[in-house]
Design a protein around this motif. Sequence first.
Motif, PDB file in Angstrom:
ATOM      1  N   GLN A 121     100.005  45.232  -8.245  1.00 10.83           N
ATOM      2  CA  GLN A 121     100.090  45.535  -9.504  1.00 10.83           C
ATOM      3  C   GLN A 121      98.501  45.662  -9.558  1.00 10.83           C
ATOM      4  OE1 GLN A 121     101.583  47.558 -12.333  1.00 10.83           O
ATOM      5  NE2 GLN A 121     103.442  47.570 -11.000  1.00 10.83           N
ATOM      6  N   LEU A 122      97.884  44.676 -10.250  1.00  9.54           N
ATOM      7  CA  LEU A 122      96.151  44.356 -10.490  1.00  9.54           C
ATOM      8  C   LEU A 122      95.662  44.920  -9.165  1.00  9.54           C
ATOM      9  CD1 LEU A 122      96.672  40.304 -11.220  1.00  9.54           C
ATOM     10  CD2 LEU A 122      96.585  42.222 -12.870  1.00  9.54           C
ATOM     11  N   GLN A 123      95.799  45.577  -8.683  1.00  5.35           N
ATOM     12  CA  GLN A 123      95.093  46.053  -7.503  1.00  5.35           C
ATOM     13  C   GLN A 123      95.049  47.290  -7.946  1.00  5.35           C
ATOM     14  OE1 GLN A 123      94.066  42.096  -4.571  1.00  5.35           O
ATOM     15  NE2 GLN A 123      95.724  43.599  -4.108  1.00  5.35           N
ATOM     16  N   MET A 141     101.837  53.589 -15.551  1.00  2.75           N
ATOM     17  CA  MET A 141     103.151  52.475 -15.400  1.00  2.75           C
ATOM     18  C   MET A 141     102.680  51.164 -16.165  1.00  2.75           C
ATOM     19  SD  MET A 141     105.039  50.421 -11.888  1.00  2.75           S
ATOM     20  CE  MET A 141     105.797  49.566 -12.717  1.00  2.75           C
ATOM     21  N   GLN A 142     101.009  51.192 -15.987  1.00  2.00           N
ATOM     22  CA  GLN A 142     100.292  49.358 -16.858  1.00  2.00           C
ATOM     23  C   GLN A 142     100.491  50.874 -18.253  1.00  2.00           C
ATOM     24  OE1 GLN A 142      97.558  47.524 -15.031  1.00  2.00           O
ATOM     25  NE2 GLN A 142      99.136  47.718 -13.236  1.00  2.00           N
ATOM     26  N   LYS A 143     100.427  51.903 -18.413  1.00  2.00           N
ATOM     27  CA  LYS A 143     100.023  52.441 -20.262  1.00  2.00           C
ATOM     28  C   LYS A 143     101.194  52.438 -20.833  1.00  2.00           C
ATOM     29  CE  LYS A 143      97.803  56.915 -21.677  1.00  2.00           C
ATOM     30  NZ  LYS A 143      97.528  57.817 -20.984  1.00  2.00           N
ATOM     31  N   GLN A 144     100.476  52.351 -22.020  1.00  2.00           N
ATOM     32  CA  GLN A 144     101.311  52.355 -23.644  1.00  2.00           C
ATOM     33  C   GLN A 144     101.997  53.824 -23.203  1.00  2.00           C
ATOM     34  OE1 GLN A 144     100.526  52.822 -27.347  1.00  2.00           O
ATOM     35  NE2 GLN A 144     100.554  50.195 -27.101  1.00  2.00           N
ATOM     36  N   GLN A 145     103.003  53.912 -23.614  1.00  2.00           N
ATOM     37  CA  GLN A 145     104.194  55.066 -24.082  1.00  2.00           C
ATOM     38  C   GLN A 145     104.323  55.809 -25.095  1.00  2.00           C
ATOM     39  OE1 GLN A 145     103.701  57.233 -20.950  1.00  2.00           O
ATOM     40  NE2 GLN A 145     102.909  55.574 -19.470  1.00  2.00           N
ATOM     41  N   PHE A 146     104.617  53.925 -25.220  1.00  2.00           N
ATOM     42  CA  PHE A 146     105.260  54.248 -26.913  1.00  2.00           C
ATOM     43  C   PHE A 146     105.200  53.350 -27.497  1.00  2.00           C
ATOM     44  CE2 PHE A 146     109.008  53.624 -29.873  1.00  2.00           C
ATOM     45  CZ  PHE A 146     107.847  54.611 -30.969  1.00  2.00           C
ATOM     46  N   THR A 147     105.077  52.949 -28.742  1.00  2.00           N
ATOM     47  CA  THR A 147     104.627  52.166 -30.371  1.00  2.00           C
ATOM     48  C   THR A 147     104.684  52.524 -31.845  1.00  2.00           C
ATOM     49  OG1 THR A 147     102.869  50.584 -30.551  1.00  2.00           O
ATOM     50  CG2 THR A 147     102.734  52.643 -30.716  1.00  2.00           C
ATOM     51  N   ARG A 182     109.801  34.822 -16.985  1.00  2.00           N
ATOM     52  CA  ARG A 182     109.036  36.512 -17.761  1.00  2.00           C
ATOM     53  C   ARG A 182     107.381  35.871 -16.192  1.00  2.00           C
ATOM     54  NH1 ARG A 182     105.709  35.145 -23.289  1.00  2.00           N
ATOM     55  NH2 ARG A 182     107.980  36.323 -23.572  1.00  2.00           N
ATOM     56  N   LEU A 183     107.013  37.576 -16.287  1.00  2.00           N
ATOM     57  CA  LEU A 183     105.802  37.806 -15.680  1.00  2.00           C
ATOM     58  C   LEU A 183     104.588  38.113 -16.460  1.00  2.00           C
ATOM     59  CD1 LEU A 183     106.269  40.477 -12.667  1.00  2.00           C
ATOM     60  CD2 LEU A 183     104.357  40.764 -14.211  1.00  2.00           C
ATOM     61  N   PHE A 184     103.625  37.889 -16.186  1.00  2.00           N
ATOM     62  CA  PHE A 184     102.420  38.094 -17.635  1.00  2.00           C
ATOM     63  C   PHE A 184     101.794  38.600 -16.353  1.00  2.00           C
ATOM     64  CE2 PHE A 184      99.248  37.018 -20.608  1.00  2.00           C
ATOM     65  CZ  PHE A 184     100.275  37.258 -21.961  1.00  2.00           C
ATOM     66  N   LEU A 185     100.881  40.214 -16.783  1.00  2.00           N
ATOM     67  CA  LEU A 185      99.390  40.406 -16.301  1.00  2.00           C
ATOM     68  C   LEU A 185      98.747  40.233 -16.989  1.00  2.00           C
ATOM     69  CD1 LEU A 185     101.377  43.204 -13.907  1.00  2.00           C
ATOM     70  CD2 LEU A 185     100.346  40.206 -13.266  1.00  2.00           C
ATOM     71  N   ILE A 186      97.486  40.344 -17.685  1.00  2.11           N
ATOM     72  CA  ILE A 186      96.189  40.696 -18.422  1.00  2.11           C
ATOM     73  C   ILE A 186      95.400  41.639 -16.953  1.00  2.11           C
ATOM     74  CG2 ILE A 186      94.248  39.897 -19.760  1.00  2.11           C
ATOM     75  CD1 ILE A 186      95.893  36.958 -20.367  1.00  2.11           C
ATOM     76  N   PRO A 187      95.812  42.816 -17.094  1.00  3.39           N
ATOM     77  CA  PRO A 187      94.874  43.015 -15.881  1.00  3.39           C
ATOM     78  C   PRO A 187      93.210  43.492 -16.086  1.00  3.39           C
ATOM     79  CG  PRO A 187      96.852  44.644 -17.040  1.00  3.39           C
ATOM     80  CD  PRO A 187      96.433  43.847 -17.764  1.00  3.39           C
TER      81      PRO A 187
END
Length: 249
Positions: A121-123, A141-147, A182-187
């Motif tokens: 995911q990071l790569q 996939m990592q982009k905001q789709q709704f808020t 928890r799976l946590f990523l800071i791209p």
Amino acid sequence: KESERLPLGDFLTHNMPARSMPPGNVISYSNHGNQLAGYIVEEITGVPFDKYVEDNIMIPLGMEHSSFTKPENLLPYLAKGYYFSDGLIQEVPIEYSRPLTTPSGSMIATADDIGHFMIAQLQGGHYQDIRILEENTCREMQKQQFTNDRRLPGTCYGFYEYQAYGQRAILHDGDVTGFASRLFLIPDQNIGFLVCNNTSNSLLRMQLTDSLMSHFFSNIENAERSIIENNSTQNIRRLAGNYRNTRIG
């Protein structure tokens, strides 16, 4: 029990929940929505969801100790889960409660295996010399789709957004009887972490998240807090009220 598991199409046909909120208004996590997405995979590919994930994600990424169906060769690696009941710590039986359909949960994996997925995911969709997603697909996939509000974190495809300490992260939590993760990523920082505990308690992941973020990004948070405090009285009056989680029907 595994013997009670129905084909995904049959399960969805006989277990359609009533819609509780209009679509597109608020964020609400949905196990059924994930099951529908998994069924679309089956309809397009003609392959059962768990088999498709195994062939196209687990095997290419070298996730040798991960499975949706818990084959016998993984039994020696399974951790014991615990929960608190009637004043005592109880051990969760090996056949612990889990969803009867795979897309909404039930995957068993090791931290090392999930690490391979996180690196991909990071790569931008590749791990070592293997690519499982096109880079544009991974970023979408990592982009905001709704808020619910443009000033608040929202949802992506499969991830929730997290915004604090001047950072945007994406995460996904997991909970079954006796386990929490928890799976946590800071791209943008190309880093992430995975935390799992074998109790039915989500406090560890929240405390660890805050501890790590405050340790590495505390200076940025202090600047943000001073801006908030300058308008705190007005904000408190405006936001005072009763709230509840949208996962409650």
